[in-house]
Scaffold this active site. Structure first.
Site, PDB file in Angstrom:
ATOM      1  N   ARG A 189       0.839  -1.288   0.120  1.00 47.19           N
ATOM      2  CA  ARG A 189      -0.091   0.095   0.095  1.00 47.19           C
ATOM      3  C   ARG A 189       0.956   1.384  -0.111  1.00 47.19           C
ATOM      4  O   ARG A 189       0.969   1.906  -0.992  1.00 47.19           O
ATOM      5  CB  ARG A 189      -0.992  -0.036   1.353  1.00 47.19           C
ATOM      6  N   ASP A 190       1.480   1.521   1.130  1.00 49.55           N
ATOM      7  CA  ASP A 190       2.263   2.549   1.343  1.00 49.55           C
ATOM      8  C   ASP A 190       3.578   2.758  -0.019  1.00 49.55           C
ATOM      9  O   ASP A 190       3.752   3.775  -0.510  1.00 49.55           O
ATOM     10  CB  ASP A 190       2.871   2.861   2.788  1.00 49.55           C
ATOM     11  N   HIS A 242       6.620   4.076  12.664  1.00 48.01           N
ATOM     12  CA  HIS A 242       6.824   4.089  11.253  1.00 48.01           C
ATOM     13  C   HIS A 242       7.943   4.936  10.710  1.00 48.01           C
ATOM     14  O   HIS A 242       7.571   6.013  10.546  1.00 48.01           O
ATOM     15  CB  HIS A 242       5.316   4.423  10.424  1.00 48.01           C
ATOM     16  N   HIS A 262      10.725   6.696   8.111  1.00 43.84           N
ATOM     17  CA  HIS A 262      11.417   6.426   6.931  1.00 43.84           C
ATOM     18  C   HIS A 262      12.961   6.919   6.915  1.00 43.84           C
ATOM     19  O   HIS A 262      13.403   7.482   8.062  1.00 43.84           O
ATOM     20  CB  HIS A 262      10.732   7.767   6.136  1.00 43.84           C
ATOM     21  N   CYS A 317       6.116   9.421   0.243  1.00 38.22           N
ATOM     22  CA  CYS A 317       4.862  10.044   0.666  1.00 38.22           C
ATOM     23  C   CYS A 317       4.588  10.982  -0.758  1.00 38.22           C
ATOM     24  O   CYS A 317       5.468  11.988  -0.874  1.00 38.22           O
ATOM     25  CB  CYS A 317       4.918  10.634   1.620  1.00 38.22           C
ATOM     26  N   ASN A 348      10.581   4.177   2.764  1.00 40.36           N
ATOM     27  CA  ASN A 348      10.387   3.498   4.331  1.00 40.36           C
ATOM     28  C   ASN A 348      11.577   2.694   4.746  1.00 40.36           C
ATOM     29  O   ASN A 348      12.416   2.205   3.810  1.00 40.36           O
ATOM     30  CB  ASN A 348       9.179   2.440   4.160  1.00 40.36           C
TER      31      ASN A 348
END
Length: 315
Positions: free
Chosen positions: A29-30, A222, A224, A255, A264
């Site tokens: 997803r991300d 989460h 990065h 993002c 990520n």
């Protein structure tokens, strides 16, 4: 393609760390939502199947956002039925509003997530609302999701720094975290969206959350890797007692609303570190690496993950 061998990484446990860490895999997803081109639906489904086969039990599948905003995930209705019956795997999906929740419920989703911001600038860029307006929009979504007996995750972006506002005060982050929990979120994911956190900042935020009544058991992290700090920040969180860590296979993602956000934390890099610490993840690193090499081939470029490159000899 090689796999871990010769007893490496050498297992040397450190005191005070948890025995297990649950990896919340966000690559499908991300990761894929940040690609310039749209990945075919069947390739996405195969990616998720391979991640599950590698031992990941929480794999964020897609987002039920309007296709206009994230065209890379416009196939959510087609994708989710292809993977929803994977045994023993949780497949959370992002729902930005009530319509997104309706779509997720119609397909049998059992875990959903909402996506808030700790800063006004990012709330405006991402949701076209103030922080409080976005929270007000999420409240009925979370309430209904709980009524439907769904597990609800609350993402919180820009917890450590914002590309427009700079440093983000810890009390500002704590306020939004408490609001998300109070409205019914089961867990939080603290996002270092542009990768500017450092370990002391991580520990101070976690300590302040605890002091304000937010239990560590409800917190995930989460990170990065913009400045190469993602693993160090993750270790700081784990030392504090956090046992849920978001990561993306092969280091995919960023993002689309914050151009300074790079990839990520790579799941393979995380697993290598945790294995060396004797922390169980349930993940087969060889299979996971093979999956990321395969996906890198689909995307036409090598994986940015150092562990993937080391184990697969990618250049």
């Amino acid at each position: 393609m090689s796999t871990p061998e010769l007893g490496l990484p050498m297992v040397v446990p450190a005191q005070g760390l948890p025995a297990q860490v649950r990896i919340h895999e966000v690559g499908a997803r991300d990761g894929l939502q940040n690609e310039d081109t749209t990945v075919p639906t069947e390739i996405k489904a195969e990616f998720i199947r391979r991640l599950a086969d590698a031992g990941l039990t929480t794999i964020e599948a897609t987002s039920f956002v309007h296709p206009k905003w994230v065209p890379q995930l416009a196939d959510a209705e087609d994708l989710f039925p292809l993977v929803r019956d994977l045994p023993g795997v949780h497949l959370p999906v992002l729902v930005p509003n009530g319509r997104g929740l309706d779509r997720a419920l119609a397909l049998g989703a059992t875990r959903v997530a909402v996506f808030a911001s700790a800063t006004e600038s990012f709330a405006t860029a991402n949701l076209n609302r103030t922080v409080d307006e976005a929270l007000a929009m999420f409240e009925p979504v979370v309430t209904r999701a709980r009524q439907e007996r769904l597990h609800v995750r609350g993402y919180l972006s820009m917890c450590f720094g914002d590309p427009w506002e700079g440093a983000v005060p810890i009390h500002q982050v704590v306020r939004v975290c408490k609001t998300l929990l109070d409205m019914g979120c089961d867990e939080l994911s603290l996002g270092d969206t542009i990768g500017v956190a450092t370990p002391g900042h991580v520990q101070n935020l976690l300590a302040e959350l605890n002091e304000e009544g937010v239990p560590t058991s409800s917190i995930g992290v989460h990170f990065h890797d913009t400045y190469g700090q993602a693993l160090a920040n993750t270790l700081a969180a784990i030392q504090h007692g956090v046992t849920t860590v978001d990561a993306s296979a092969g280091g995919l993602g960023g993002c689309p609303y914050a151009k300074s956000a790079t990839g990520n934390l790579a799941t393979e890099d995380l697993v290598w570190m945790l294995q060396g610490l004797g922390i169980d993840t349930g993940v087969d690193l060889g299979r996971l690496t093979a999956t990321s090499v395969w996906m890198a081939g689909q995307l036409g470029r090598p994986s940015p993950s150092r562990t993937v490159r080391a184990l697969s000899h990618q250049e």
